[in-house]
Enzyme design. Sequence first.
Site, PDB file in Angstrom:
ATOM      1  N   HIS A 103      39.548  30.642  40.653  1.00 58.66           N
ATOM      2  CA  HIS A 103      40.120  31.342  41.801  1.00 58.66           C
ATOM      3  C   HIS A 103      41.271  30.486  42.346  1.00 58.66           C
ATOM      4  CE1 HIS A 103      39.130  34.470  45.098  1.00 58.66           C
ATOM      5  NE2 HIS A 103      40.372  34.051  45.274  1.00 58.66           N
ATOM      6  N   ASN A 137      39.285  44.367  42.621  1.00 54.13           N
ATOM      7  CA  ASN A 137      39.571  43.917  43.981  1.00 54.13           C
ATOM      8  C   ASN A 137      40.580  44.892  44.583  1.00 54.13           C
ATOM      9  OD1 ASN A 137      38.062  41.751  43.127  1.00 54.13           O
ATOM     10  ND2 ASN A 137      39.672  40.225  43.376  1.00 54.13           N
TER      11      ASN A 137
END
Length: 469
Positions: free
Chosen positions: A120, A294
Amino acid sequence: MTESFPPGFLWGSATAAYQIEGAVREDGRTPSIWDTFSHTPGKTLGGDTGDVAVEHYRRWRDDIRMMADLGLTAYRFSVSWPRVQPTGRGPAVQRGLDFYRALTDELLAHGITPSLTLYHWDLPQELEDAGGWPERDTAYRFAEYAGQVAGALGDRVELWTTLNEPWCSAFLGYGSGVHAPGRTDPVAALRAAHHLNLAHGLGTQALRAALPARAQIGISLNPSAVRPLTPSPEDADAQRRIDALANRIFTGPLLKGSYPQDLFADTARLTDWSFVHEGDEAAIHQRLDILGINYYAPAVVSAAPAGSGPRRDGHGASAHSPWPGAEDVAFHQPPGELTAMEWSVDPTGLYDLLLRYTGEAPGVALMVTENGAAYDDKPATDGTVHDPDRIRYLHAHLATVRRAIGAGADVRGYFLWSLMDNFEWAYGYSKRFGAVYVDYETQERTPKSSAHWYARLAGTGILPEAPAA
């Protein structure tokens, strides 16, 4: 009659290591590109950094108890690459792995399913110094790191994600420069996108070699629901061009084993794509168990008129475009309600994406791996934090997820972004996405009204009513 979500549906929340952990110099951790970027003057709002963040590295046991109290059945977290493999090369640091071992054990002890994301955005700075994601070797370094984490945690983690939002890593990190490492080279951005794809493929191979057969492996994309401003052929072409750069640059090789030819044509003036080697697309096209979606807001685009002004694509202000080969496309703010990020509240884009990838990825389970909203939350005089706007946002989007399931989408779970307020990248601590309020002076955690609302949903599988506007 109230409809419920399917049995076994995962009710989770999500975080990222650099945004919450702090302790950036402890137990052998070395700088990531976000350490370097946030400490560079002018790169983040107010000069904020993740040095302390919300001290999750020290407070993780309390944070997990809080998750359990809120009835979460899953938690999506990311591993800090420089905490586990400080230079991005060589053996792993056991102290780093031990932190994630203890974290996952505690989650399991509280009946919470751990969902692990390997990357991430916190690339070890030494790998960036060697060229970063535009260099092919970084993909091989990622595969080595993936194998190390799998070897340490594969006996207790069954849900694995290789990369989170590679579009942001490539195009905001190397194109517009609003994310780390802050480079502004359109060709480097395209090279980075390919090598992130390759990293997913090689990383998936490394995971499958190290993990039990029951493990499920996926990737979390932030696909864009791109819509043309008008039905004109020019706006339709603008939509096609942005769809290629936002979506198909990843889903082409991931799902079909090849890049879209129109992407090559659109960017031919920039590169001949010779960095794509023979066999790369096949290596990227690995079996996926889960495709993570997402979603925050749709994009409305048009062919840009002359002098159309600054680009408003929701991805931060920069003189450099994150859209190589489509710099002349205009983005438009749809009418209606906005969040504190000035993103439109429009759950129809999520429905469109879930149905799109149900068709494009048959047999692959879907998960909403991030969805949420930032609002200007403040404690009341009694210390409670009420956030009715967020509840209405979540209700609308979760009703959309339920509708998509009814239309045939195989959605297995939902991860609210974010568990708690934290370091919001270039926005520093100015934007609050959390279901839990964090006082950054004291680090005290206070579940907001939305956290209690979400807990009722997690406990029953039935969508509670939202407060009236």
